[in-house]
Write a protein that holds these residues in place. Structure first.
Motif, short mmCIF file in Angstrom:
data_model
loop_
_atom_site.label_atom_id
_atom_site.label_comp_id
_atom_site.label_asym_id
_atom_site.label_seq_id
_atom_site.Cartn_x
_atom_site.Cartn_y
_atom_site.Cartn_z
N VAL A 189 -9.51 -6.98 1.99
CA VAL A 189 -8.23 -7.14 1.30
C VAL A 189 -7.34 -5.95 1.64
CG1 VAL A 189 -9.12 -6.18 -0.91
CG2 VAL A 189 -7.06 -7.59 -0.91
N LEU A 190 -6.14 -6.28 2.12
CA LEU A 190 -5.17 -5.24 2.48
C LEU A 190 -4.30 -4.94 1.26
CD1 LEU A 190 -3.55 -3.51 4.54
CD2 LEU A 190 -2.24 -5.59 5.09
N CYS A 191 -4.24 -3.65 0.90
CA CYS A 191 -3.47 -3.25 -0.30
C CYS A 191 -2.41 -2.23 0.06
CB CYS A 191 -4.42 -2.67 -1.34
SG CYS A 191 -5.68 -3.83 -1.85
N PRO A 192 -1.30 -2.68 0.65
CA PRO A 192 -0.26 -1.71 1.01
C PRO A 192 0.59 -1.32 -0.18
CG PRO A 192 0.10 -3.89 2.06
CD PRO A 192 -0.93 -4.05 0.98
N GLY A 193 1.23 -0.18 -0.05
CA GLY A 193 2.36 0.18 -0.92
C GLY A 193 3.59 -0.40 -0.24
N SER A 223 -7.32 -2.60 12.53
CA SER A 223 -8.42 -1.74 12.96
C SER A 223 -9.48 -1.61 11.85
CB SER A 223 -7.87 -0.41 13.48
OG SER A 223 -8.31 0.66 12.73
N GLU A 224 -9.06 -1.52 10.60
CA GLU A 224 -10.02 -1.43 9.47
C GLU A 224 -10.74 -2.77 9.26
OE1 GLU A 224 -10.19 1.89 7.30
OE2 GLU A 224 -9.92 1.98 9.45
N MET A 225 -10.04 -3.86 9.48
CA MET A 225 -10.67 -5.19 9.36
C MET A 225 -11.81 -5.32 10.36
SD MET A 225 -8.93 -8.91 10.15
CE MET A 225 -9.28 -8.89 11.92
N ARG A 226 -11.58 -4.87 11.59
CA ARG A 226 -12.62 -4.94 12.63
C ARG A 226 -13.81 -4.07 12.27
NH1 ARG A 226 -11.92 -9.25 16.09
NH2 ARG A 226 -9.82 -9.29 16.94
N LYS A 227 -13.53 -2.99 11.50
CA LYS A 227 -14.64 -2.11 11.06
C LYS A 227 -15.31 -2.68 9.82
CE LYS A 227 -12.23 2.05 12.56
NZ LYS A 227 -11.27 3.00 11.98
N LYS A 228 -14.88 -3.84 9.38
CA LYS A 228 -15.45 -4.56 8.23
C LYS A 228 -15.28 -3.79 6.92
CE LYS A 228 -18.54 -7.48 10.80
NZ LYS A 228 -19.78 -8.17 10.87
N LYS A 229 -14.16 -3.09 6.82
CA LYS A 229 -13.88 -2.39 5.56
C LYS A 229 -13.43 -3.41 4.52
CE LYS A 229 -11.75 1.63 3.70
NZ LYS A 229 -10.56 2.41 3.65
N LEU A 230 -13.91 -3.25 3.28
CA LEU A 230 -13.57 -4.22 2.23
C LEU A 230 -12.12 -4.05 1.76
CD1 LEU A 230 -13.98 -6.31 0.00
CD2 LEU A 230 -15.27 -4.61 -1.29
N THR A 231 -11.78 -2.88 1.22
CA THR A 231 -10.45 -2.68 0.63
C THR A 231 -9.67 -1.72 1.53
OG1 THR A 231 -11.50 -2.92 -1.52
CG2 THR A 231 -9.25 -2.09 -1.53
N ILE A 232 -8.56 -2.20 2.05
CA ILE A 232 -7.82 -1.41 3.05
C ILE A 232 -6.51 -0.90 2.43
CG2 ILE A 232 -6.72 -1.47 5.33
CD1 ILE A 232 -8.62 -3.87 5.98
N THR A 233 -6.37 0.42 2.37
CA THR A 233 -5.13 1.03 1.91
C THR A 233 -4.56 1.82 3.11
OG1 THR A 233 -6.57 2.74 0.97
CG2 THR A 233 -5.59 1.22 -0.57
N PRO A 234 -3.37 1.43 3.58
CA PRO A 234 -2.93 1.92 4.88
C PRO A 234 -2.45 3.37 4.97
CG PRO A 234 -1.42 0.25 4.06
CD PRO A 234 -2.47 0.41 3.03
N THR A 235 -2.23 4.06 3.85
CA THR A 235 -1.83 5.48 3.97
C THR A 235 -2.64 6.29 2.95
OG1 THR A 235 -0.09 5.30 2.30
CG2 THR A 235 0.59 4.92 4.57
N LEU A 236 -2.67 7.58 3.17
CA LEU A 236 -3.41 8.49 2.26
C LEU A 236 -2.84 8.43 0.85
CD1 LEU A 236 -4.24 11.86 4.02
CD2 LEU A 236 -5.78 10.35 2.70
N LYS A 237 -1.48 8.39 0.77
CA LYS A 237 -0.81 8.35 -0.53
C LYS A 237 -1.24 7.11 -1.32
CE LYS A 237 3.92 8.10 -1.68
NZ LYS A 237 5.27 8.24 -1.15
N ILE A 238 -1.30 5.99 -0.64
CA ILE A 238 -1.67 4.73 -1.32
C ILE A 238 -3.15 4.76 -1.70
CG2 ILE A 238 -1.85 2.21 -1.00
CD1 ILE A 238 1.02 3.35 -1.55
N THR A 239 -3.99 5.36 -0.84
CA THR A 239 -5.41 5.49 -1.19
C THR A 239 -5.54 6.33 -2.46
OG1 THR A 239 -5.88 5.49 1.16
CG2 THR A 239 -7.69 6.17 -0.26
N ALA A 240 -4.75 7.43 -2.53
CA ALA A 240 -4.81 8.30 -3.71
C ALA A 240 -4.37 7.56 -4.96
CB ALA A 240 -3.94 9.54 -3.48
N ILE A 241 -3.31 6.75 -4.85
CA ILE A 241 -2.84 5.99 -6.02
C ILE A 241 -3.92 4.99 -6.47
CG2 ILE A 241 -1.11 4.32 -6.85
CD1 ILE A 241 0.93 5.75 -5.02
N ALA A 242 -4.56 4.35 -5.49
CA ALA A 242 -5.62 3.37 -5.83
C ALA A 242 -6.76 4.05 -6.58
CB ALA A 242 -6.13 2.70 -4.56
#
Ligand SMILES: NC(=O)c1ccc[n+]([C@@H]2O[C@H](COP(=O)([O-])OP(=O)(O)OC[C@H]3O[C@@H](n4cnc5c(N)ncnc54)[C@H](OP(=O)(O)O)[C@@H]3O)[C@@H](O)[C@H]2O)c1
Length: 269
Positions: A189-193, A223-242
């Motif tokens: 699942v892609l979770c962009p800001g 690129s993260e989908m190919r690595k089979k990552k479950l939850t994809i947050t495209p920037t550091l800031k968005i990862t931090a918010i998540a």
């Protein structure tokens, strides 16, 4: 003769095939461009036939097929699946969606129901139907497009935020089911800001934060989908918010989201 014609029509070059919903604009269009550049055959959908035809022309008409559909109608979702599956896809980018601004009491009920039809129901129907085929063939990738909004309550955009929570939880649950049966199929699942697309204009608002480009968001997602990552947050800031939203009191997160939404300006079409 007509059987041979339809056989030829349904043939596609050997290799991977990706189905992309919401391909007529924004992220979906960028997914189409980047996957086409990887030599992947595309099945493109949306309602805007003119935009889809222009995209097909740009990509190369022999490298993709356009199947227009209004995904707010379950019947059209199922018909679209029936037509798209003939191309034997092994990637689904389940991306179509839109936002709606306004307090819960003020927002239009019919628009909210349409949002639920596209963001939840169509996502769900296509996720299930394609996943069944992928599990049978024991390969493939599904990328559902959620949002950072799905990690928190969203005052003034409540239906949209809630719809994206559904996308996230549905994907995460299915991910575990697939791991338990040792399937080679992966779901992410892609979770962009904020991303610079037509999203805000369609929601009738201006952005609050500066968005990243669709190009940046999609190249990270693929690129993260190919690595089979479950939850994809495209920037550091968005990862931090998540991460923060997981540990903060819900009333605080909801209030912060309210302030962000309150800062947006309505735009008239
Ligand atoms: N941009 C952001 O800031 C952002 C952030 C987080 C998540 N997202 C998510 O990213 C996804 C793509 O949005 P975007 O930013 O690329 O916005 P966009 O440029 O407005 O694109 C939305 C796409 O969804 C399609 N769509 C909407 N209603 C549809 C319907 N009834 N039937 C078929 N297709 C329909 C549109 O196609 P037609 O108009 O041709 O039907 C369009 O191609 C959405 O799920 C959105 O929630 C966006």
């Amino acid at each position: 003769m007509s059987k041979i014609k339809s056989l030829i029509k349904n043939l596609r070059p050997m290799g991977q095939c990706a189905v992309i919903t919401g391909a007529s604009s924004g992220l979906g269009m960028e997914f189409a461009r980047q996957l086409a550049a990887q030599g992947i055959f595309l099945v493109l959908t949306g309602r805007n036939e003119k935009a889809l035809a222009a995209l097909a022309e740009e990509i190369g008409v022999s490298d993709c097929v356009v199947i227009p559909a209004d995904l707010s109608k379950v019947r059209e979702c199922i018909d679209f699946y029936g037509k798209a599956k003939k191309y034997k896809p092994d990637i689904l980018i389940n991306n179509a969606g839109f936002g709606l601004y306004g307090s819960f009491t003020a927002a239009s009920l019919s628009k909210e129901l349409e949002l639920i039809d596209v963001n939840i129901k169509a996502m769900h129907v296509l996720f299930k139907l394609f996943l069944r085929d992928f599990v049978k063939q024991d390969r493939g990738y599904i990328l559902n497009v959620g949002s950072i909004a799905g990690f928190m309550p969203g005052p003034l955009m409540a239906a949209y935020y809630s719809s994206k929570a559904y996308v996230i939880r549905q994907t995460q649950a299915v991910y575990t089911e697939l791991r338990r049966i040792k399937s080679n199929v992966n779901v992410s699942v892609l979770c962009p800001g904020p991303v610079d697309t037509d999203f805000n204009r369609r929601a009738g608002i201006t952005g609050f934060f500066k968005g990243i480009t669709a190009k940046q968001c999609v190249s990270c997602a693929l690129s993260e989908m190919r690595k089979k990552k479950l939850t994809i947050t495209p920037t550091l800031k968005i990862t931090a918010i998540a991460v923060m939203s997981r540990f903060s009191p819900v009333k605080l997160t909801s209030y912060c989201a309210y302030l962000v939404q309150k800062g947006k300006q309505r735009i008239e079409e």
